[in-house]
Design a protein around this motif. Structure first.
Motif, short mmCIF file in Angstrom:
data_model
loop_
_atom_site.label_atom_id
_atom_site.label_comp_id
_atom_site.label_asym_id
_atom_site.label_seq_id
_atom_site.Cartn_x
_atom_site.Cartn_y
_atom_site.Cartn_z
N LYS A 87 0.81 -1.21 0.00
CA LYS A 87 0.00 0.00 0.00
C LYS A 87 0.85 1.26 0.00
CE LYS A 87 -4.42 -1.51 1.91
NZ LYS A 87 -5.46 -1.25 2.93
N GLU A 88 1.97 1.24 0.71
CA GLU A 88 2.81 2.44 0.77
C GLU A 88 3.31 2.82 -0.61
OE1 GLU A 88 5.91 2.02 3.62
OE2 GLU A 88 4.53 1.93 5.34
N THR A 89 3.72 1.83 -1.39
CA THR A 89 4.19 2.10 -2.74
C THR A 89 3.05 2.62 -3.62
OG1 THR A 89 5.92 0.42 -2.58
CG2 THR A 89 5.25 1.09 -4.80
N LEU A 90 1.87 2.00 -3.47
CA LEU A 90 0.72 2.44 -4.24
C LEU A 90 0.33 3.87 -3.90
CD1 LEU A 90 -1.65 1.71 -6.18
CD2 LEU A 90 -2.94 1.05 -4.14
N CYS B 214 0.37 6.87 -6.70
CA CYS B 214 -0.85 7.59 -7.10
C CYS B 214 -0.76 9.07 -6.77
CB CYS B 214 -2.07 6.97 -6.44
SG CYS B 214 -2.41 5.29 -7.03
N LEU B 215 -0.17 9.41 -5.64
CA LEU B 215 -0.01 10.82 -5.29
C LEU B 215 0.98 11.50 -6.23
CD1 LEU B 215 0.01 10.60 -1.39
CD2 LEU B 215 -1.76 11.62 -2.83
N ARG B 216 1.99 10.77 -6.67
CA ARG B 216 2.91 11.34 -7.66
C ARG B 216 2.20 11.56 -8.99
NH1 ARG B 216 8.20 11.77 -6.53
NH2 ARG B 216 9.09 10.61 -4.78
N ARG B 217 1.41 10.59 -9.41
CA ARG B 217 0.69 10.72 -10.70
C ARG B 217 -0.31 11.87 -10.64
NH1 ARG B 217 -1.78 5.06 -12.13
NH2 ARG B 217 -2.14 6.00 -14.18
N ALA B 218 -0.82 12.17 -9.44
CA ALA B 218 -1.75 13.28 -9.26
C ALA B 218 -1.04 14.59 -8.90
CB ALA B 218 -2.77 12.94 -8.17
N SER B 219 0.29 14.58 -9.01
CA SER B 219 1.10 15.78 -8.75
C SER B 219 0.89 16.34 -7.34
CB SER B 219 0.80 16.87 -9.79
OG SER B 219 1.05 16.41 -11.09
N LEU B 220 0.76 15.44 -6.36
CA LEU B 220 0.49 15.87 -4.99
C LEU B 220 1.52 15.37 -3.99
CD1 LEU B 220 -1.58 17.41 -3.22
CD2 LEU B 220 -2.88 15.28 -3.02
N TRP B 221 2.34 14.42 -4.38
CA TRP B 221 3.24 13.76 -3.44
C TRP B 221 4.15 14.73 -2.70
CZ3 TRP B 221 4.06 9.68 -0.61
CH2 TRP B 221 5.35 9.39 -0.15
N CYS C 47 -8.52 13.45 -4.81
CA CYS C 47 -9.61 12.66 -5.40
C CYS C 47 -9.15 12.00 -6.70
CB CYS C 47 -10.82 13.54 -5.66
SG CYS C 47 -11.63 14.11 -4.15
N ILE C 48 -8.31 12.69 -7.46
CA ILE C 48 -7.74 12.09 -8.67
C ILE C 48 -6.85 10.91 -8.29
CG2 ILE C 48 -6.16 12.48 -10.61
CD1 ILE C 48 -7.17 15.40 -10.68
N ALA C 49 -6.01 11.08 -7.26
CA ALA C 49 -5.16 9.99 -6.80
C ALA C 49 -5.99 8.80 -6.35
CB ALA C 49 -4.26 10.47 -5.67
N ARG C 50 -7.08 9.06 -5.64
CA ARG C 50 -7.96 7.98 -5.19
C ARG C 50 -8.56 7.22 -6.37
NH1 ARG C 50 -12.72 10.17 -1.69
NH2 ARG C 50 -13.53 10.73 -3.73
N SER C 51 -8.94 7.95 -7.41
CA SER C 51 -9.48 7.30 -8.61
C SER C 51 -8.43 6.45 -9.30
CB SER C 51 -10.01 8.37 -9.58
OG SER C 51 -11.09 9.08 -9.02
N LEU C 52 -7.18 6.93 -9.31
CA LEU C 52 -6.12 6.21 -10.01
C LEU C 52 -5.71 4.92 -9.30
CD1 LEU C 52 -3.81 9.22 -10.97
CD2 LEU C 52 -5.35 7.96 -12.48
N ALA C 53 -5.97 4.83 -8.00
CA ALA C 53 -5.52 3.68 -7.22
C ALA C 53 -6.13 2.37 -7.68
CB ALA C 53 -5.80 3.90 -5.74
N VAL C 54 -7.32 2.42 -8.29
CA VAL C 54 -7.97 1.19 -8.74
C VAL C 54 -7.65 0.88 -10.21
CG1 VAL C 54 -9.82 1.38 -7.05
CG2 VAL C 54 -10.13 2.40 -9.31
N ARG C 55 -6.68 1.59 -10.78
CA ARG C 55 -6.19 1.35 -12.14
C ARG C 55 -7.30 1.50 -13.20
NH1 ARG C 55 -0.97 1.87 -10.79
NH2 ARG C 55 -0.05 0.05 -9.77
N PRO C 56 -7.93 2.67 -13.29
CA PRO C 56 -8.98 2.82 -14.30
C PRO C 56 -8.40 2.91 -15.70
CG PRO C 56 -8.51 4.94 -13.30
CD PRO C 56 -7.68 3.91 -12.55
N ASP C 57 -9.22 2.60 -16.68
CA ASP C 57 -8.86 2.82 -18.07
C ASP C 57 -9.22 4.23 -18.51
OD1 ASP C 57 -8.06 0.08 -18.58
OD2 ASP C 57 -10.18 -0.43 -18.49
N VAL C 58 -10.28 4.77 -17.89
CA VAL C 58 -10.85 6.06 -18.28
C VAL C 58 -11.12 6.87 -17.02
CG1 VAL C 58 -12.76 7.23 -19.46
CG2 VAL C 58 -11.95 5.00 -20.29
N LEU C 59 -10.88 8.18 -17.11
CA LEU C 59 -11.20 9.07 -16.00
C LEU C 59 -12.11 10.18 -16.53
CD1 LEU C 59 -10.57 9.41 -13.00
CD2 LEU C 59 -8.64 10.88 -13.62
#
Length: 272
Positions: free
Chosen positions: A136-139, A143-150, A173-185
């Motif tokens: 979980k720590e890596t995830l 996700c926070l990095r991908r959402a530019s928040l880390w 909220c974007i990071a939370r959405s990315l955590a489940v590996r969506p195809d579309v946002l």
């Protein structure tokens, strides 16, 4: 290379690079009132598609149809098809939970769980979707990095998410959405309540994510549509008529060489 090494390397690969959404003849009703008329749009992987048009023309309704939220509204019905990489999201082969996992949503108003920690907000979607993460720590960091928040929250991960600014909450909220590996946002006016600095950071996040996740954004900000999208669809509802797509195509064409005079009027601020 051993089989175990191959499995480990495969597990370390980034999430899906996005999926193609294809809306075919989509019409929608609220009770007897028809709000959308035969919408056809292809939303391609690796691109941002902006949905523009005045209020009340069906943009947000269409967005909610794309991940089956429209059916949550009492007396709401629809016709037509929505395909995700060729699979009908309203068909029997895809479960509702799978559709919602693969097609995530970021709303106009940030909606983190305010009393929950920043870290737990990121992984909240895993539990809701019955998923697990071995690390979980890596995830959370990914996700926070991908959402530019880390970089802004790395030392505050146990703190309540309610202490973040509005722009930070939206990126969470974007990071939370990315955590489940969506195809579309899907994004429904994600910057409408944000200041210019927060808006710029969310737009930068959208730009960085588009190679990994297909993004469809509803926006009333014409400058934003031009900045973030590669393709654009202009919705319009004439008086006492349902919303429909008047024009669509590459963003540069829609804004600078539109084929329909109504498109030119709207993007140049002459109505809406």
């Amino acid at each position: 290379m051993t089989a175990d090494t191959q499995v480990m390397e495969a597990a370390e690969q980034p999430g899906p690079a996005g999926g193609t959404l294809d809306a075919i003849g989509v019409s929608a009703w609220f009770g007897q009132r028809k709000v959308l008329e035969k919408v056809d749009i292809v939303m391609r992987a690796g691109e941002v598609t902006a949905l523009i048009g005045p209020s009340g023309c069906g943009k947000s309704t269409f967005l909610r149809i794309l991940n089956r939220m429209h059916e949550l509204v009492p007396a709401a019905t629809l016709a037509g098809s929505v395909l995700l990489d060729g699979e009908d999201i309203y068909g029997t082969e895809l479960r509702l939970t799978e559709v919602r996992r693969r097609i995530g949503m970021v709303f106009q108003k940030p909606n983190p769980f305010p009393a929950m920690s920043i870290a737990d907000n990121v992984t909240a979607g895993l539990k809701l979707n019955g998923l697990r993460s071995a690390d979980k720590e890596t995830l959370i960091e990914e996700c926070l990095r991908r959402a530019s928040l880390w970089d802004e929250v790395r030392n505050r991960l146990p703190a309540p998410a309610g202490g973040l600014s509005g722009g930070q909450q939206q990126r969470l909220c974007i990071a939370r959405s990315l955590a489940v590996r969506p195809d579309v946002l899907l994004m429904d006016e994600p910057c409408s309540a944000l200041d210019p600095t927060s808006t710029r950071r969310v737009e930068e996040t959208i730009h960085e994510l588009k190679e990994q996740v297909t993004i469809i954004i509803v926006t009333h900000n014409m400058q934003q549509a031009q900045r973030v999208s590669q393709r654009c669809a202009f919705f319009l509802a004439e008086e006492n008529a349902p919303g429909r797509v008047v024009e669509q195509g590459p963003t540069e064409q829609v804004f600078h060489e539109p084929e329909d005079p109504r498109t030119a009027d709207y993007v140049n601020g002459r109505f809406g």
